[in-house]
Design an enzyme around this catalytic site. Structure first.
Site, PDB file in Angstrom:
ATOM      1  N   PRO A 161     -27.742 -28.490  92.924  1.00  0.00           N
ATOM      2  CA  PRO A 161     -27.606 -29.651  92.034  1.00  0.00           C
ATOM      3  C   PRO A 161     -28.895 -29.986  91.290  1.00  0.00           C
ATOM      4  O   PRO A 161     -30.003 -29.776  91.794  1.00  0.00           O
ATOM      5  CB  PRO A 161     -27.211 -30.776  92.995  1.00  0.00           C
ATOM      6  CG  PRO A 161     -26.551 -30.070  94.140  1.00  0.00           C
ATOM      7  CD  PRO A 161     -27.292 -28.773  94.283  1.00  0.00           C
ATOM      8  N   PHE A 220     -21.123 -24.894  86.152  1.00  0.00           N
ATOM      9  CA  PHE A 220     -22.252 -25.552  86.803  1.00  0.00           C
ATOM     10  C   PHE A 220     -22.817 -26.688  85.941  1.00  0.00           C
ATOM     11  O   PHE A 220     -24.028 -26.767  85.718  1.00  0.00           O
ATOM     12  CB  PHE A 220     -23.360 -24.553  87.136  1.00  0.00           C
ATOM     13  CG  PHE A 220     -23.004 -23.560  88.200  1.00  0.00           C
ATOM     14  CD1 PHE A 220     -21.871 -23.703  88.984  1.00  0.00           C
ATOM     15  CD2 PHE A 220     -23.818 -22.454  88.432  1.00  0.00           C
ATOM     16  CE1 PHE A 220     -21.548 -22.788  89.972  1.00  0.00           C
ATOM     17  CE2 PHE A 220     -23.502 -21.528  89.421  1.00  0.00           C
ATOM     18  CZ  PHE A 220     -22.372 -21.696  90.185  1.00  0.00           C
ATOM     19  N   PRO A 221     -21.961 -27.591  85.435  1.00  0.00           N
ATOM     20  CA  PRO A 221     -22.473 -28.685  84.592  1.00  0.00           C
ATOM     21  C   PRO A 221     -23.400 -29.634  85.337  1.00  0.00           C
ATOM     22  O   PRO A 221     -24.167 -30.362  84.713  1.00  0.00           O
ATOM     23  CB  PRO A 221     -21.195 -29.402  84.141  1.00  0.00           C
ATOM     24  CG  PRO A 221     -20.194 -29.111  85.217  1.00  0.00           C
ATOM     25  CD  PRO A 221     -20.505 -27.697  85.635  1.00  0.00           C
ATOM     26  N   LEU A 222     -23.313 -29.606  86.679  1.00  0.00           N
ATOM     27  CA  LEU A 222     -24.205 -30.436  87.495  1.00  0.00           C
ATOM     28  C   LEU A 222     -25.166 -29.580  88.330  1.00  0.00           C
ATOM     29  O   LEU A 222     -25.774 -30.068  89.269  1.00  0.00           O
ATOM     30  CB  LEU A 222     -23.377 -31.340  88.421  1.00  0.00           C
ATOM     31  CG  LEU A 222     -22.483 -32.354  87.694  1.00  0.00           C
ATOM     32  CD1 LEU A 222     -21.621 -33.122  88.688  1.00  0.00           C
ATOM     33  CD2 LEU A 222     -23.319 -33.311  86.872  1.00  0.00           C
ATOM     34  N   GLY A 223     -25.296 -28.315  87.959  1.00  0.00           N
ATOM     35  CA  GLY A 223     -26.219 -27.436  88.663  1.00  0.00           C
ATOM     36  C   GLY A 223     -25.576 -26.509  89.659  1.00  0.00           C
ATOM     37  O   GLY A 223     -26.238 -25.652  90.233  1.00  0.00           O
ATOM     38  N   GLY A 224     -24.284 -26.678  89.929  1.00  0.00           N
ATOM     39  CA  GLY A 224     -23.575 -25.774  90.825  1.00  0.00           C
ATOM     40  C   GLY A 224     -24.050 -25.877  92.256  1.00  0.00           C
ATOM     41  O   GLY A 224     -24.151 -26.958  92.832  1.00  0.00           O
ATOM     42  N   PHE A 225     -24.376 -24.734  92.840  1.00  0.00           N
ATOM     43  CA  PHE A 225     -24.777 -24.694  94.246  1.00  0.00           C
ATOM     44  C   PHE A 225     -26.165 -25.308  94.459  1.00  0.00           C
ATOM     45  O   PHE A 225     -26.562 -25.587  95.586  1.00  0.00           O
ATOM     46  CB  PHE A 225     -24.765 -23.257  94.761  1.00  0.00           C
ATOM     47  CG  PHE A 225     -23.408 -22.602  94.666  1.00  0.00           C
ATOM     48  CD1 PHE A 225     -22.330 -23.084  95.400  1.00  0.00           C
ATOM     49  CD2 PHE A 225     -23.199 -21.516  93.821  1.00  0.00           C
ATOM     50  CE1 PHE A 225     -21.075 -22.498  95.308  1.00  0.00           C
ATOM     51  CE2 PHE A 225     -21.949 -20.919  93.721  1.00  0.00           C
ATOM     52  CZ  PHE A 225     -20.884 -21.411  94.470  1.00  0.00           C
ATOM     53  N   TYR A 268     -10.532 -17.588  93.514  1.00  0.00           N
ATOM     54  CA  TYR A 268     -11.014 -18.698  94.338  1.00  0.00           C
ATOM     55  C   TYR A 268     -10.143 -18.736  95.596  1.00  0.00           C
ATOM     56  O   TYR A 268      -8.964 -19.070  95.545  1.00  0.00           O
ATOM     57  CB  TYR A 268     -10.891 -20.031  93.614  1.00  0.00           C
ATOM     58  CG  TYR A 268     -11.774 -20.193  92.394  1.00  0.00           C
ATOM     59  CD1 TYR A 268     -12.882 -19.387  92.180  1.00  0.00           C
ATOM     60  CD2 TYR A 268     -11.485 -21.174  91.444  1.00  0.00           C
ATOM     61  CE1 TYR A 268     -13.679 -19.551  91.061  1.00  0.00           C
ATOM     62  CE2 TYR A 268     -12.281 -21.350  90.325  1.00  0.00           C
ATOM     63  CZ  TYR A 268     -13.371 -20.535  90.128  1.00  0.00           C
ATOM     64  OH  TYR A 268     -14.158 -20.699  89.015  1.00  0.00           O
TER      65      TYR A 268
END
Length: 295
Positions: free
Chosen positions: A220, A213-218, A63
């Protein structure tokens, strides 16, 4: 003050962590590349996470590259005794910000030493082998060579525990024949549930499942049903999505990421959000095939 203990705890290797943690990916610059726009704001987010009771941070030296781990060290070193820092290896960043596989023994040894140096540690708590697969989805293939290389580094005392990221059930079994696996990090969220069976199988083994990506990542999560439920119960859609994950299985550990303290507080508050049974049932149904307009 948010009580993260309300979300419960789970064993991660030989340590117990709060199920609501923090993912550090967004501390780097745009596209997870280069320095943060505001380094002091990034440091403030880490301090706020620690103050809230977070004791599980997910990171990687690719990162930035190197940037996120250096910010973590600047903000938090010397680390609290109960803090577990989980990193991953298996990729490098190109000059064009591309993500490139780096899974030879030399690559992995170099990556482990980079993580140790930039985090300021003598031994890494947990190292996940990040299989590249289809980038965000796993694909079959032997991991014997790279996982064996990491197992040797573990035997040398540079790594405490090993895990996998972007792995299939067959690859997890192959890895377990080489060395213990304490966690698996795959894509999973309210609308992306390909790993339902795997998640349940890992729970029976006491292995932590950490969805990326628990919230959908790139991209949402977008769902009319989710938005309506959130409005009904007086929470944000993302808080509801995180709270649903916490109800899904006791071995599921969350690491939602953000670069702002306000968003961090919103995410962590999901630990205290109780979902009535009928609300959970409606959320459970979201992943069932629906008309495109409801997603």
């Amino acid at each position: 003050m948010i009580d993260l203990a309300r979300a419960g705890t789970f064993q991660l290797g030989d340590r117990v962590v709060n199920r609501m943690g923090y993912g550090a990916m967004q501390l780097a610059g745009p596209g997870v590349f280069g320095p943060p726009r505001d380094r002091q704001a990034a440091i403030a987010v880490l301090h706020a996470a620690m103050d809230a009771g977070v004791n599980h941070i997910d990171t990687s030296d690719f990162y930035g590259p190197h940037v996120t781990n250096q910010v973590i060290r600047e903000a938090l070193h010397p680390y609290a005794d109960d803090l577990v820092i989980v990193t991953k290896v298996g990729a490098v960043r190109g000059a064009d910000a591309s993500w490139q596989p780096a899974q030879s023994a030399d690559d992995l040894t170099r990556a482990v030493h980079d993580n140790l140096r930039n985090l300021g540690l003598d031994r890494l708590d947990v190292v996940n082998l990040r299989l590249m697969g289809d980038i965000h989805a796993p694909s079959e293939g032997s991991l014997e060579a790279p996982f064996s290389a990491l197992a040797k580094l573990r035997e040398q005392g540079l790594i405490r525990h090993l895990g996998l990221s972007n792995a299939t059930a067959a690859q997890i079994a192959e890895a377990q024949a080489i060395a213990p696996v304490v966690c698996v990090q795959n894509q999973y969220n309210l609308v992306h549930r390909d790993d339902d069976a795997l998640l349940d199988a890992l729970a029976t083994q006491g292995i932590a499942y950490v969805p990326f990506f628990p919230l959908g990542g790139f991209n949402p999560i977008q769902s009319n049903t989710l938005s309506a439920i959130a409005l009904d119960i007086g929470a944000s859609p993302m808080q509801v999505a995180l709270a649903w994950l916490l109800t899904r299985s006791p071995n599921l550990l969350l690491i939602p990421g953000t670069s702002g303290t306000a968003h961090l507080t919103e995410n962590l508050a999901a630990a205290t959000l109780a979902l009535p049974l009928e609300v959970k049932a409606r959320l459970d149904a979201i992943a069932v095939v629906q008309p495109a307009g409801d997603r």
